[in-house]
Design a protein around this motif. Structure first.
Motif, PDB file in Angstrom:
ATOM      1  N   GLN A   1       0.589  -1.128   0.183  1.00  0.00           N
ATOM      2  CA  GLN A   1       0.028   0.207  -0.021  1.00  0.00           C
ATOM      3  C   GLN A   1       0.946   1.673   0.083  1.00  0.00           C
ATOM      4  OE1 GLN A   1      -2.509  -0.424   3.568  1.00  0.00           O
ATOM      5  NE2 GLN A   1      -3.888  -1.781   2.035  1.00  0.00           N
ATOM      6  N   LYS A   2       2.018   1.100   0.051  1.00  0.00           N
ATOM      7  CA  LYS A   2       2.503   2.374   0.502  1.00  0.00           C
ATOM      8  C   LYS A   2       4.266   1.855  -0.687  1.00  0.00           C
ATOM      9  CE  LYS A   2       1.579   2.977   4.602  1.00  0.00           C
ATOM     10  NZ  LYS A   2       0.311   4.371   4.756  1.00  0.00           N
ATOM     11  N   ASN A   3       4.592   1.486  -1.007  1.00  0.00           N
ATOM     12  CA  ASN A   3       5.543   0.997  -2.324  1.00  0.00           C
ATOM     13  C   ASN A   3       4.916  -0.256  -2.858  1.00  0.00           C
ATOM     14  OD1 ASN A   3       7.660   3.356  -1.486  1.00  0.00           O
ATOM     15  ND2 ASN A   3       6.952   2.223   0.742  1.00  0.00           N
ATOM     16  N   ASP A   4       5.145  -0.429  -3.874  1.00  0.00           N
ATOM     17  CA  ASP A   4       4.864  -1.378  -5.251  1.00  0.00           C
ATOM     18  C   ASP A   4       6.529  -1.337  -5.869  1.00  0.00           C
ATOM     19  OD1 ASP A   4       2.771  -1.526  -4.883  1.00  0.00           O
ATOM     20  OD2 ASP A   4       2.480   0.164  -6.348  1.00  0.00           O
ATOM     21  N   LEU A   5       7.107  -2.241  -5.870  1.00  0.00           N
ATOM     22  CA  LEU A   5       8.766  -2.895  -5.875  1.00  0.00           C
ATOM     23  C   LEU A   5       8.864  -3.664  -7.203  1.00  0.00           C
ATOM     24  CD1 LEU A   5       9.662  -3.420  -2.126  1.00  0.00           C
ATOM     25  CD2 LEU A   5       9.433  -1.729  -3.324  1.00  0.00           C
ATOM     26  N   THR A   6       7.495  -3.817  -7.737  1.00  0.00           N
ATOM     27  CA  THR A   6       7.770  -4.687  -9.155  1.00  0.00           C
ATOM     28  C   THR A   6       7.279  -4.177  -9.956  1.00  0.00           C
ATOM     29  OG1 THR A   6       5.326  -5.780  -8.502  1.00  0.00           O
ATOM     30  CG2 THR A   6       7.885  -6.536  -7.967  1.00  0.00           C
ATOM     31  N   PRO A   7       7.034  -3.605 -11.709  1.00  0.00           N
ATOM     32  CA  PRO A   7       8.406  -4.284 -11.723  1.00  0.00           C
ATOM     33  C   PRO A   7       9.738  -3.471 -11.265  1.00  0.00           C
ATOM     34  CG  PRO A   7       7.766  -2.811 -13.846  1.00  0.00           C
ATOM     35  CD  PRO A   7       7.101  -3.159 -12.360  1.00  0.00           C
ATOM     36  N   ALA A   8      10.652  -4.618 -11.201  1.00  0.00           N
ATOM     37  CA  ALA A   8      12.043  -4.143 -10.347  1.00  0.00           C
ATOM     38  C   ALA A   8      12.787  -2.888 -10.993  1.00  0.00           C
ATOM     39  CB  ALA A   8      12.974  -4.962 -10.528  1.00  0.00           C
ATOM     40  N   ASN A   9      12.509  -2.691 -12.573  1.00  0.00           N
ATOM     41  CA  ASN A   9      13.256  -1.534 -13.391  1.00  0.00           C
ATOM     42  C   ASN A   9      12.355   0.431 -13.225  1.00  0.00           C
ATOM     43  OD1 ASN A   9      10.772  -3.119 -14.455  1.00  0.00           O
ATOM     44  ND2 ASN A   9      12.132  -2.304 -16.786  1.00  0.00           N
TER      45      ASN A   9
ATOM     46  N   GLN B   1      17.183   4.907  -4.399  1.00  0.00           N
ATOM     47  CA  GLN B   1      17.002   2.469  -4.976  1.00  0.00           C
ATOM     48  C   GLN B   1      17.720   2.040  -4.114  1.00  0.00           C
ATOM     49  OE1 GLN B   1      17.725   5.166  -6.845  1.00  0.00           O
ATOM     50  NE2 GLN B   1      17.213   5.210  -9.147  1.00  0.00           N
ATOM     51  N   ASP B   2      18.878   2.706  -3.205  1.00  0.00           N
ATOM     52  CA  ASP B   2      19.882   2.718  -3.017  1.00  0.00           C
ATOM     53  C   ASP B   2      19.273   1.832  -0.614  1.00  0.00           C
ATOM     54  OD1 ASP B   2      22.550   0.788  -1.801  1.00  0.00           O
ATOM     55  OD2 ASP B   2      22.773   2.551  -0.964  1.00  0.00           O
ATOM     56  N   ALA B   3      18.734   3.413  -0.895  1.00  0.00           N
ATOM     57  CA  ALA B   3      17.896   3.243   0.142  1.00  0.00           C
ATOM     58  C   ALA B   3      16.684   1.912   0.752  1.00  0.00           C
ATOM     59  CB  ALA B   3      17.541   4.528   0.950  1.00  0.00           C
TER      60      ALA B   3
ATOM     61  N   ILE C   1      15.163  -3.664  -5.848  1.00  0.00           N
ATOM     62  CA  ILE C   1      14.701  -3.091  -7.364  1.00  0.00           C
ATOM     63  C   ILE C   1      15.996  -2.295  -8.004  1.00  0.00           C
ATOM     64  CG2 ILE C   1      12.477  -1.303  -5.842  1.00  0.00           C
ATOM     65  CD1 ILE C   1      14.028   0.985  -6.008  1.00  0.00           C
ATOM     66  N   ASP C   2      16.004  -2.255  -9.081  1.00  0.00           N
ATOM     67  CA  ASP C   2      17.519  -2.068 -10.541  1.00  0.00           C
ATOM     68  C   ASP C   2      17.961  -0.541  -9.325  1.00  0.00           C
ATOM     69  OD1 ASP C   2      16.322  -4.655 -11.768  1.00  0.00           O
ATOM     70  OD2 ASP C   2      15.862  -2.835 -13.511  1.00  0.00           O
ATOM     71  N   PRO C   3      19.303  -0.884  -9.267  1.00  0.00           N
ATOM     72  CA  PRO C   3      19.854   0.153  -9.213  1.00  0.00           C
ATOM     73  C   PRO C   3      19.445   1.606  -9.540  1.00  0.00           C
ATOM     74  CG  PRO C   3      21.192  -2.034  -8.503  1.00  0.00           C
ATOM     75  CD  PRO C   3      19.663  -2.385  -9.419  1.00  0.00           C
ATOM     76  N   SER C   4      19.370   1.192 -10.663  1.00  0.00           N
ATOM     77  CA  SER C   4      19.155   2.081 -11.585  1.00  0.00           C
ATOM     78  C   SER C   4      18.072   2.112 -12.074  1.00  0.00           C
ATOM     79  CB  SER C   4      20.523   2.116 -12.773  1.00  0.00           C
ATOM     80  OG  SER C   4      19.943   1.259 -13.716  1.00  0.00           O
TER      81      SER C   4
END
Length: 269
Positions: free
Chosen positions: A208-216, A240-242, A251-254
């Motif tokens: 509900q706070k963050n959708d981490l997919t798709p990773a890019n 992304q790092d945080a 998630i992807d770093p970029s």
């Protein structure tokens, strides 16, 4: 004003100040750039047990608040806040003890501000719309050590200035649905690092706070857009790092990030 404008973009709760907003507010926000460090030479260490009891009684596991119940128990909340007011952090206290004090103060005074005007649909309804000038976060209703403070003072002039830890954004709760969950226990110095880590894991992995997919192409909480500079320090090199610090699904770093619309509806049971 150019340098100040760049600085204020890191402070704003709403994702940056538009030119029209700056024209309305002028330099009224400059005070929030000046650090504060309220301490006491004769205060006593607090165990925050009274606040802990209220949280356990009126906040559920999802961080939703029974404001009606808190309002009926307002004497207990006011007593705790009076204890905070009479006992600023002692100068010799550890950084963790001070951090726990200020997180609890921010959250407890936010709850008090809600119940003073309850019923209310959104905390934003309790003030104006000029950021860092007349919003609810700019009202000096907080009495600590004989002086008056605002919620913005506590967040921006004390916590963000003194404690170089972006995880505080997972702990400070402004009574809105898109905020992190209000933890149903008080923060305490001996466990505050563990508690912040737990808040980070909970917030980042909550769909509900963050959708981490798709990773890019993740869709993250707007909190990350409110404070982009904060998430590029404290051991993190980027948003992304945080996120990946506590994400179950990395998630992807970029990754190309988009942000959710912030829901300011009251976090009420």
């Amino acid at each position: 004003m150019t340098r100040v404008s760049r600085l204020i973009s890191r402070l704003t709760l709403f994702g940056g100040l538009a030119a029209t907003t700056l024209a309305q507010t002028g330099c009224g926000y400059v005070g929030y750039l000046i650090p504060l460090n309220p301490t006491s030479s004769n205060g006593r260490p607090l165990d925050h047990a009274a606040w802990d009891g209220l949280l356990k009684k009126y906040v559920d596991d999802q961080g939703m608040v029974n404001y009606k119940g808190v309002r009926q128990d307002s004497a207990a909340l006011n007593s705790y806040l009076k204890t905070l007011s009479d006992n600023l952090p002692v100068r010799e206290a550890s950084a963790d003890e001070k951090l726990a004090y200020w997180i609890n103060a921010y959250n407890a005074f936010t709850v008090q501000r809600i119940i003073r005007s309850y019923p209310v649909k959104s905390i934003k309804d309790l003030g104006g719309d000029k950021i860092f000038v007349n919003t609810v976060w700019d009202q000096d209703f907080i009495s600590l050590g004989g002086k008056r403070y605002t919620l913005n003072d506590i967040e921006h002039r004390i916590i963000r200035k003194q404690f170089d830890d972006n995880r505080i954004h997972y702990a400070l709760v402004c009574a809105a649905m898109s905020c992190p969950r209000l933890r149903n226990e008080a923060f305490v110095g001996a466990r505050v690092q563990e508690q912040l880590a737990d808040q980070g894991r909970d917030f980042i992995n909550n769909p509900q706070k963050n959708d981490l997919t798709p990773a890019n192409k993740p869709t993250l909480s707007a909190i990350y857009s409110f404070y982009p500079g904060d998430f590029e320090k404290n051991g993190s090199t980027s948003i992304q790092d945080a996120v990946n610090r506590y994400a179950d699904k990395k998630i992807d770093p970029s990754a190309k990030i988009s942000y959710k619309e912030y829901n300011w509806s009251l976090n009420e049971q």
